[in-house]
Design an enzyme around this catalytic site. Sequence first.
Site, PDB file in Angstrom:
ATOM      1  N   GLY A   1       0.810  -1.172  -0.130  1.00  8.88           N
ATOM      2  CA  GLY A   1       0.095   0.015  -0.062  1.00  8.88           C
ATOM      3  C   GLY A   1       0.630   1.108   0.196  1.00  8.88           C
ATOM      4  O   GLY A   1      -0.030   2.495   0.495  1.00  8.88           O
TER       5      GLY A   1
ATOM      6  N   ASN B   1       1.614   3.098  -2.216  1.00 11.68           N
ATOM      7  CA  ASN B   1       1.098   3.482  -3.918  1.00 11.68           C
ATOM      8  C   ASN B   1       0.035   4.936  -2.596  1.00 11.68           C
ATOM      9  O   ASN B   1       0.102   5.777  -3.054  1.00 11.68           O
ATOM     10  CB  ASN B   1       1.020   3.411  -5.005  1.00 11.68           C
ATOM     11  CG  ASN B   1       2.248   2.946  -5.879  1.00 11.68           C
ATOM     12  OD1 ASN B   1       2.801   4.170  -6.087  1.00 11.68           O
ATOM     13  ND2 ASN B   1       2.842   2.152  -5.841  1.00 11.68           N
TER      14      ASN B   1
ATOM     15  N   HIS C   1       1.049   0.487 -13.179  1.00 11.93           N
ATOM     16  CA  HIS C   1       2.079  -0.788 -13.490  1.00 11.93           C
ATOM     17  C   HIS C   1       3.258  -0.657 -13.546  1.00 11.93           C
ATOM     18  O   HIS C   1       4.145   0.013 -14.535  1.00 11.93           O
ATOM     19  CB  HIS C   1       1.358  -1.586 -15.448  1.00 11.93           C
ATOM     20  CG  HIS C   1       2.018  -2.587 -15.592  1.00 11.93           C
ATOM     21  ND1 HIS C   1       1.766  -3.911 -15.167  1.00 11.93           N
ATOM     22  CD2 HIS C   1       2.972  -2.968 -16.440  1.00 11.93           C
ATOM     23  CE1 HIS C   1       2.418  -4.890 -15.912  1.00 11.93           C
ATOM     24  NE2 HIS C   1       3.123  -3.813 -16.173  1.00 11.93           N
TER      25      HIS C   1
ATOM     26  N   ASP D   1      -3.586  -4.277 -18.857  1.00 12.52           N
ATOM     27  CA  ASP D   1      -2.136  -2.978 -18.969  1.00 12.52           C
ATOM     28  C   ASP D   1      -2.491  -2.692 -20.821  1.00 12.52           C
ATOM     29  O   ASP D   1      -1.234  -2.299 -20.464  1.00 12.52           O
ATOM     30  CB  ASP D   1      -1.367  -4.584 -19.083  1.00 12.52           C
ATOM     31  CG  ASP D   1      -1.268  -4.709 -17.309  1.00 12.52           C
ATOM     32  OD1 ASP D   1      -1.887  -3.255 -15.855  1.00 12.52           O
ATOM     33  OD2 ASP D   1      -0.546  -5.385 -16.973  1.00 12.52           O
TER      34      ASP D   1
ATOM     35  N   GLU E   1       7.425   5.867  -9.088  1.00 14.07           N
ATOM     36  CA  GLU E   1       5.432   5.450  -9.149  1.00 14.07           C
ATOM     37  C   GLU E   1       4.536   6.479  -8.151  1.00 14.07           C
ATOM     38  O   GLU E   1       3.841   7.219  -8.025  1.00 14.07           O
ATOM     39  CB  GLU E   1       5.111   4.099  -8.403  1.00 14.07           C
ATOM     40  CG  GLU E   1       5.763   3.279  -9.293  1.00 14.07           C
ATOM     41  CD  GLU E   1       5.098   1.825  -8.880  1.00 14.07           C
ATOM     42  OE1 GLU E   1       4.471   1.335  -8.119  1.00 14.07           O
ATOM     43  OE2 GLU E   1       6.194   0.583  -9.752  1.00 14.07           O
TER      44      GLU E   1
HETATM   45  N1  NHR Z   1      -8.021  -5.309 -14.925  1.00 20.44           N
HETATM   46  C1  NHR Z   1      -8.538  -5.216 -15.944  1.00 20.44           C
HETATM   47  N2  NHR Z   1      -9.840  -5.567 -16.593  1.00 20.44           N
HETATM   48  N3  NHR Z   1      -7.590  -4.101 -16.966  1.00 20.44           N
HETATM   49  C2  NHR Z   1      -6.113  -3.913 -16.407  1.00 20.44           C
HETATM   50  O1  NHR Z   1      -5.534  -3.381 -16.602  1.00 20.44           O
HETATM   51  C3  NHR Z   1      -5.894  -4.282 -15.173  1.00 20.44           C
HETATM   52  C4  NHR Z   1      -6.476  -5.055 -13.739  1.00 20.44           C
HETATM   53  C5  NHR Z   1      -6.747  -5.488 -13.104  1.00 20.44           C
HETATM   54  C6  NHR Z   1      -5.605  -5.394 -12.546  1.00 20.44           C
HETATM   55  C7  NHR Z   1      -2.617  -4.515 -12.372  1.00 20.44           C
HETATM   56  C8  NHR Z   1      -2.219  -5.033 -13.146  1.00 20.44           C
HETATM   57  C9  NHR Z   1      -0.464  -4.982 -13.264  1.00 20.44           C
HETATM   58  O2  NHR Z   1      -0.437  -3.479 -12.744  1.00 20.44           O
HETATM   59  C10 NHR Z   1      -4.703  -4.826 -13.213  1.00 20.44           C
HETATM   60  C11 NHR Z   1      -4.771  -3.939 -14.104  1.00 20.44           C
HETATM   61  C12 NHR Z   1      -3.353  -8.423 -11.607  1.00 20.44           C
HETATM   62  C13 NHR Z   1      -2.794  -9.376 -12.806  1.00 20.44           C
HETATM   63  C14 NHR Z   1      -2.800 -10.657 -12.545  1.00 20.44           C
HETATM   64  O3  NHR Z   1      -2.223 -11.101 -13.587  1.00 20.44           O
HETATM   65  C15 NHR Z   1      -2.238  -8.877 -13.813  1.00 20.44           C
HETATM   66  C16 NHR Z   1      -1.831  -7.639 -14.291  1.00 20.44           C
HETATM   67  C17 NHR Z   1      -2.223  -6.544 -13.244  1.00 20.44           C
HETATM   68  C18 NHR Z   1      -3.077  -6.961 -12.305  1.00 20.44           C
HETATM   69  N4  NHR Z   1      -3.333 -11.555 -11.632  1.00 20.44           N
HETATM   70  C19 NHR Z   1      -3.698 -12.629 -11.246  1.00 20.44           C
HETATM   71  C20 NHR Z   1      -5.199 -13.228 -11.478  1.00 20.44           C
HETATM   72  O4  NHR Z   1      -5.272 -14.290 -12.083  1.00 20.44           O
HETATM   73  C21 NHR Z   1      -3.227 -12.805  -9.410  1.00 20.44           C
HETATM   74  C22 NHR Z   1      -2.576 -13.120  -9.478  1.00 20.44           C
HETATM   75  C23 NHR Z   1      -1.613 -12.510  -7.896  1.00 20.44           C
HETATM   76  O5  NHR Z   1      -2.886 -13.003  -7.427  1.00 20.44           O
HETATM   77  O6  NHR Z   1      -0.777 -12.542  -7.490  1.00 20.44           O
HETATM   78  O7  NHR Z   1      -5.608 -11.970 -11.405  1.00 20.44           O
HETATM   79  O8  NHR Z   1      -0.192  -5.750 -13.225  1.00 20.44           O
HETATM   80  C1  GAR Z   2       4.154  -1.147  -6.979  1.00 18.65           C
HETATM   81  O1  GAR Z   2       5.160  -1.354  -7.799  1.00 18.65           O
HETATM   82  C2  GAR Z   2       2.964  -1.451  -8.529  1.00 18.65           C
HETATM   83  O2  GAR Z   2       3.360  -0.778  -9.679  1.00 18.65           O
HETATM   84  C3  GAR Z   2       2.807  -2.952  -8.236  1.00 18.65           C
HETATM   85  O3  GAR Z   2       2.416  -3.837  -7.109  1.00 18.65           O
HETATM   86  C4  GAR Z   2       3.381  -2.780  -6.541  1.00 18.65           C
HETATM   87  C5  GAR Z   2       2.904  -2.427  -5.059  1.00 18.65           C
HETATM   88  O4  GAR Z   2       3.220  -1.382  -4.333  1.00 18.65           O
HETATM   89  N1  GAR Z   2       1.767  -2.808  -9.305  1.00 18.65           N
HETATM   90  C6  GAR Z   2       1.329  -5.119  -9.492  1.00 18.65           C
HETATM   91  O5  GAR Z   2       2.384  -5.385  -9.342  1.00 18.65           O
HETATM   92  C7  GAR Z   2      -0.034  -4.317 -10.182  1.00 18.65           C
HETATM   93  N2  GAR Z   2       0.133  -6.607 -11.006  1.00 18.65           N
HETATM   94  P1  GAR Z   2       2.003  -0.940  -2.741  1.00 18.65           P
HETATM   95  O6  GAR Z   2       1.306  -2.002  -2.818  1.00 18.65           O
HETATM   96  O7  GAR Z   2       3.094  -0.239  -1.838  1.00 18.65           O
HETATM   97  O8  GAR Z   2       2.307   0.236  -3.364  1.00 18.65           O
END
Ligand code: NHR
Ligand code: GAR
Length: 196
Positions: free
Chosen positions: A12, A14, A117, A153, A182
């Site tokens: 948390g 960010n 991201h 993304d 960030e």
């Molecule tokens: N949802 C949508 N529809 N579009 C985006 O652009 C999103 C989103 C949800 C989250 C953050 C993203 C990142 O910044 C985000 C963007 C989680 C995963 C993932 O694969 C991928 C990208 C992001 C966040 N999650 C797995 C899942 O099955 C679980 C992974 C885990 O729990 O560790 O959801 O990177």
């Molecule tokens: C940050 O680097 C963010 O960009 C990344 O996780 C970290 C969270 O840090 N997000 C992702 O990877 C989303 N899939 P924070 O909890 O300290 O903000």
Amino acid sequence: MKNIVILISGGGSNMAAIVQAAQQQQWERRFGARVAAVISNKAEAEGLAYAKSQDISTAVLDHKAYASREDFDAALTQVIDGYATPAHQPWVVLAGFMRILTPGFVAHYAGRLVNIHPSLLPAFAGLNTHRRAIEAGCQFAGATVHQVTADLDHGPILAQAAVPVLPSDTPEALAARVLSQEHRIYPQAIANLLSK
Ligand code: NHR
Ligand code: GAR
């Protein structure tokens, strides 16, 4: 009042940077906006304690308690929409939120849903961005603030910051360098959106 709801899964930092910017830059007076709630899909997310310390309401919705992604997102929508005000639907800020959201959820918050991201999109969408950037031999890495669309993304880019990748870098060292950027660009991008 525009209520901002921040979704987290972990540290948390960010979220904390956004809360601090809102206080220091007087978002309530300037934009009629406040961070109203922090929601985590993980009960153990460290960020929840910080939100509580700032008198921000918190909620935990464990995705494992729901039968499908649609069910989880429907429950999440109910909690978030509790922060609607007569004039404004809530803004939703993903800050280290680790669950992919369904197209229905994304459509419901279209234009009011942003993410940060940890890569220079469109490079390295998805997970493990820092390891992948190092393995690809990138000389620069960074972070991107973007509107969230159903295409993971790949929503419109609102802000970016670049940092060098150093020869000695580990994914953890690079992640820390990116994270400090960030904390600078995410509050700025949100303030920019709120001012429009
Ligand atoms: N949802 C949508 N529809 N579009 C985006 O652009 C999103 C989103 C949800 C989250 C953050 C993203 C990142 O910044 C985000 C963007 C989680 C995963 C993932 O694969 C991928 C990208 C992001 C966040 N999650 C797995 C899942 O099955 C679980 C992974 C885990 O729990 O560790 O959801 O990177
Ligand atoms: C940050 O680097 C963010 O960009 C990344 O996780 C970290 C969270 O840090 N997000 C992702 O990877 C989303 N899939 P924070 O909890 O300290 O903000």
